[in-house]
Design an enzyme around this catalytic site. Structure first.
Site, PDB file in Angstrom:
ATOM      1  N   LYS A 103       0.799  -1.026  -0.041  1.00 20.77           N
ATOM      2  CA  LYS A 103       0.060   0.117   0.116  1.00 20.77           C
ATOM      3  C   LYS A 103       0.871   1.337  -0.033  1.00 20.77           C
ATOM      4  CE  LYS A 103      -1.816   3.017   1.814  1.00 20.77           C
ATOM      5  NZ  LYS A 103      -1.598   4.489   1.224  1.00 20.77           N
ATOM      6  N   GLU A 122       9.415   1.699  11.216  1.00 25.15           N
ATOM      7  CA  GLU A 122      10.574   2.671  10.804  1.00 25.15           C
ATOM      8  C   GLU A 122       9.779   3.817  11.082  1.00 25.15           C
ATOM      9  OE1 GLU A 122      13.194   1.428  10.581  1.00 25.15           O
ATOM     10  OE2 GLU A 122      13.354  -0.336   9.165  1.00 25.15           O
ATOM     11  N   CYS A 168      13.800  10.859   6.664  1.00 22.28           N
ATOM     12  CA  CYS A 168      13.720  10.640   8.159  1.00 22.28           C
ATOM     13  C   CYS A 168      14.708  10.609   9.046  1.00 22.28           C
ATOM     14  CB  CYS A 168      13.077   9.179   8.056  1.00 22.28           C
ATOM     15  SG  CYS A 168      14.299   8.022   7.533  1.00 22.28           S
ATOM     16  N   GLU A 180       9.208  16.796  14.727  1.00 24.02           N
ATOM     17  CA  GLU A 180       9.673  16.411  13.392  1.00 24.02           C
ATOM     18  C   GLU A 180       8.963  17.449  12.524  1.00 24.02           C
ATOM     19  OE1 GLU A 180       8.474  12.894  11.384  1.00 24.02           O
ATOM     20  OE2 GLU A 180      10.641  12.718  10.960  1.00 24.02           O
TER      21      GLU A 180
HETATM   22  P1  NAD Z   1       2.271   8.678   7.379  1.00 24.21           P
HETATM   23  O1  NAD Z   1       2.229   7.957   8.722  1.00 24.21           O
HETATM   24  O2  NAD Z   1       1.278   9.721   7.352  1.00 24.21           O
HETATM   25  O3  NAD Z   1       1.892   7.522   6.116  1.00 24.21           O
HETATM   26  C1  NAD Z   1       2.637   6.542   5.911  1.00 24.21           C
HETATM   27  C2  NAD Z   1       1.876   5.495   5.250  1.00 24.21           C
HETATM   28  O4  NAD Z   1       0.762   4.799   6.080  1.00 24.21           O
HETATM   29  C3  NAD Z   1       1.123   5.962   4.026  1.00 24.21           C
HETATM   30  O5  NAD Z   1       1.017   4.922   3.144  1.00 24.21           O
HETATM   31  C4  NAD Z   1      -0.340   6.189   4.699  1.00 24.21           C
HETATM   32  O6  NAD Z   1      -1.316   6.032   3.649  1.00 24.21           O
HETATM   33  C5  NAD Z   1      -0.571   4.864   5.683  1.00 24.21           C
HETATM   34  N1  NAD Z   1      -1.442   5.174   6.815  1.00 24.21           N
HETATM   35  C6  NAD Z   1      -1.672   6.333   7.365  1.00 24.21           C
HETATM   36  N2  NAD Z   1      -2.787   5.973   8.516  1.00 24.21           N
HETATM   37  C7  NAD Z   1      -2.918   4.856   8.136  1.00 24.21           C
HETATM   38  C8  NAD Z   1      -3.509   3.955   9.257  1.00 24.21           C
HETATM   39  N3  NAD Z   1      -4.443   4.316  10.100  1.00 24.21           N
HETATM   40  N4  NAD Z   1      -3.431   2.484   8.970  1.00 24.21           N
HETATM   41  C9  NAD Z   1      -2.704   2.045   8.008  1.00 24.21           C
HETATM   42  N5  NAD Z   1      -1.977   2.671   7.340  1.00 24.21           N
HETATM   43  C10 NAD Z   1      -2.155   4.039   7.362  1.00 24.21           C
HETATM   44  O7  NAD Z   1       3.786   9.378   6.789  1.00 24.21           O
HETATM   45  P2  NAD Z   1       4.212  10.067   5.950  1.00 24.21           P
HETATM   46  O8  NAD Z   1       3.745  11.557   6.047  1.00 24.21           O
HETATM   47  O9  NAD Z   1       3.702   9.382   4.314  1.00 24.21           O
HETATM   48  O10 NAD Z   1       5.544  10.016   5.862  1.00 24.21           O
HETATM   49  C11 NAD Z   1       6.565  10.735   6.592  1.00 24.21           C
HETATM   50  C12 NAD Z   1       7.008  10.156   7.853  1.00 24.21           C
HETATM   51  O11 NAD Z   1       7.699   9.039   7.665  1.00 24.21           O
HETATM   52  C13 NAD Z   1       7.872  10.881   8.694  1.00 24.21           C
HETATM   53  O12 NAD Z   1       7.654  10.921   9.947  1.00 24.21           O
HETATM   54  C14 NAD Z   1       9.543  10.365   8.490  1.00 24.21           C
HETATM   55  O13 NAD Z   1      10.358  10.305   9.435  1.00 24.21           O
HETATM   56  C15 NAD Z   1       8.949   8.779   8.421  1.00 24.21           C
HETATM   57  N6  NAD Z   1       9.843   8.100   7.571  1.00 24.21           N
HETATM   58  C16 NAD Z   1      10.736   7.185   8.486  1.00 24.21           C
HETATM   59  C17 NAD Z   1      11.510   6.402   7.717  1.00 24.21           C
HETATM   60  C18 NAD Z   1      12.384   5.508   8.629  1.00 24.21           C
HETATM   61  O14 NAD Z   1      13.001   4.519   8.001  1.00 24.21           O
HETATM   62  N7  NAD Z   1      12.382   5.488  10.102  1.00 24.21           N
HETATM   63  C19 NAD Z   1      11.970   6.486   6.508  1.00 24.21           C
HETATM   64  C20 NAD Z   1      10.939   7.357   5.652  1.00 24.21           C
HETATM   65  C21 NAD Z   1      10.089   8.106   6.297  1.00 24.21           C
END
Ligand code: NAD
Length: 497
Positions: free
Chosen positions: A183, A258, A292, A390
């Site tokens: 997804k 992550e 991230c 963040e």
């Molecule tokens: P997000 O949490 O908004 O979304 C991530 C994914 O989760 C998307 O595909 C989204 O559709 C899905 N999602 C959202 N709500 C959900 C739910 N209730 N149930 C299941 N899936 C759901 O994050 P984002 O804004 O897309 O990405 C940015 C974040 O990701 C930042 O906090 C960044 O630090 C983190 N990130 C972490 C790493 C790492 O390796 N630690 C790497 C890249 C990004």
């Protein structure tokens, strides 16, 4: 302003289930925006529970009845190497699509395919070289570990470097014999639509790879709550991770998380200042700051503080903000107007929390849209929200310190613990500090360079579990202990009198 729109964009971004591109069963779609114009450029199928059920059923069939989990490691490895070749061949196209969909500068999107391909090569090699434990209990028993894929892996990914982050989950999940439902993030679904063709050409059987687009609260949530999906690998925000953790709890799923970060870059007075400047500028402003592991808090030892701030701000002011497709661009357009608004709200807040020394809003030549000038706040106190939270954009907080103890307290004084970067020429200090800092990954006098064998993950609110090398193999497999008796069965003889 000229704006590059890639030729051959799909008329709709569809799901890919059981070897075919399909729309949502209910016909729902959502708009995907071009981050440069903020106009919708395509509609994507919005997956709901019924679509997720269809994808999981296909993945389940491919797992129980199909050849994939039973292939010899060498056979799966060959397919994975073919995937890597195909991904590498598509580097230019991938970069073009990724830049168009995410707003990342093209110079930084190029090479993402190589990194994605390397993820496949690495796990292709690892499953062939891999060995498992066997134990001999002299005269009585032999025990060995029988490793088995878990079933249907649910993979949920974010919008920053989407294709590369998808590959980081797809490669080990598939290498170990699982089937998958991916997804991708709803802001950036475009590049994921390259996977079906790549997998088909490489010889991945139908049903092994399934893709469901859609919103997190709908498609993502349905995947998390599907009883036939025993594990979820998630990358995204810490708050989303916490919600998924709760939603997966009744099903006792395997989870790898992550999550977000607010990583410190600590610059001691004895550091190579030039190298530290290069790395700390790149560390927060590359990938538009949507990274991230960004070193978004820079802690600087007092004797070099003023010089550091002055030189850092000057460099930040010179960073080229512009069209993502222009090779000269260093910071492109942020991914989405909602995200831009969030980052801008932190920029406004920062004016009352620290001393603004560069940026501070949209750049003069881009007064509208998703552009933000690289923004630097100095003298930021640790209780400031721009120090604690963040921001995930081109914004950095700089804070002075006087002693190693103070630097450590500052570094550890946030809820996150993803990465840390240390700049010092003292070997003892570097290792002492590294071992005390709350961070899953530490780089000493180094930029963020990944070695795929090492554990990747964060501590505290930055994650749960580690992937990378054998740890990914562990996450995506069950390790069954098989015991064989040697000689007689050695059972106590109850009931024989
Ligand atoms: P997000 O949490 O908004 O979304 C991530 C994914 O989760 C998307 O595909 C989204 O559709 C899905 N999602 C959202 N709500 C959900 C739910 N209730 N149930 C299941 N899936 C759901 O994050 P984002 O804004 O897309 O990405 C940015 C974040 O990701 C930042 O906090 C960044 O630090 C983190 N990130 C972490 C790493 C790492 O390796 N630690 C790497 C890249 C990004």
């Amino acid at each position: 302003m000229t704006h590059h729109v890639p030729a051959g964009l799909p008329d709709r971004v569809r799901h890919f289930i059981d070897g075919a591109f399909v729309d949502s069963l209910g016909g729902e779609t959502f708009d995907v925006l071009d981050p440069v114009t903020n106009e919708p450029y395509v509609q994507a199928a919005a997956g709901r529970q019924a679509d997720v059920e269809r994808a999981v059923a296909a993945a389940r069939r491919a797992f129980t009845d199909g050849p994939w989990p039973k292939l010899l490691p060498r056979e799966r490895s060959r397919v994975l190497h073919r995937i890597a070749d195909l991904v590498e061949e598509r580097d230019a196209r991938l970069a073009e699509l990724e830049t168009f969909d995410t707003g990342l500068p093209i110079s930084q999107a190029l090479g993402q395919a190589r990194r994605a391909a390397e993820n496949f090569r690495f796990f292709a090699d690892l499953i062939v070289a891999q060995h498992d434990d066997a134990f001999k209990v002299p005269g009585r028993q032999l025990n060995y570990v029988n490793r088995k894929p878990k079933g249907v892996a649910g993979l949920i990914t974010p919008w920053n470097t989407p294709f590369m982050l998808e590959s980081w989950k797809l490669a080990p999940a598939l290498a170990t014999g699982n089937t998958v439902v991916l997804k991708p993030a709803e802001f950036t679904p475009l590049s994921a639509s390259l996977w079906p063709e790549i997998f088909r050409e490489a010889g991945v059987p139908d049903g092994v790879f399934n893709l469901v687009n859609g919103l997190g609260e709908e498609a993502g949530d349905a995947l998390v709550k599907h009883p036939d999906v025993p594990l979820i690998s998630f990358t995204g925000e810490s708050s989303t991770g916490a919600l998924i953790f709760a939603n997966a709890a009744p099903f006792l799923k395997g989870l790898s998380m992550e999550l977000g970060g607010k990583s410190p870059a600590v610059v001691f007075a004895d550091a190579d200042l030039e190298a530290a400047l290069d790395a700390t500028i790149f560390g927060v402003f590359s990938l538009n700051g949507e990274r991230c592991t960004a070193g978004s808090r820079i802690l600087v030892e007092r004797p070099i503080y003023d010089e550091f701030v002055e030189r850092y701000a000057e460099r930040a002011r010179n960073i080229v903000v512009g069209d993502p497709h222009d090779p000269a661009t260093e910071v492109g357009a942020l991914v989405h107007p909602e995200h831009t608004a969030k980052v801008l709200s932190y920029v406004e807040l920062g004016a009352s929390e620290g001393r603004l020394v560069a940026g501070g809003g949209r750049p003069a030549h881009r007064p509208e849209g998703n552009w933000i000038a690289p923004t630097v706040f100095a003298d930021v106190p640790p209780e400031a929200r721009i120090f604690q939270e963040e921001i995930f954009g081109p914004v950095v907080a700089i804070t002075p310190f006087d002693t190693d103890e103070e630097a450590l307290a500052l570094a550890n004084g946030v809820k996150y613990g993803l990465a840390a970067y240390l700049w010092t020429t003292s070997l003892t200090r570097a290792h002492t500090f590294a071992q005390s800092v709350d961070a899953g990954m530490v780089w000493l006098n180094s930029n963020n360079v990944r070695d795929l064998r090492t554990p990747f993950g964060g501590v505290k609110a930055s994650g749960l579990g580690h992937e990378g090398g054998y740890r990914s193999i562990d996450f995506y497999t069950d390790q069954q202990a098989v015991h064989i008796t040697l000689d007689e069965a050695h059972s106590p003889r109850f009931g024989r009198g």
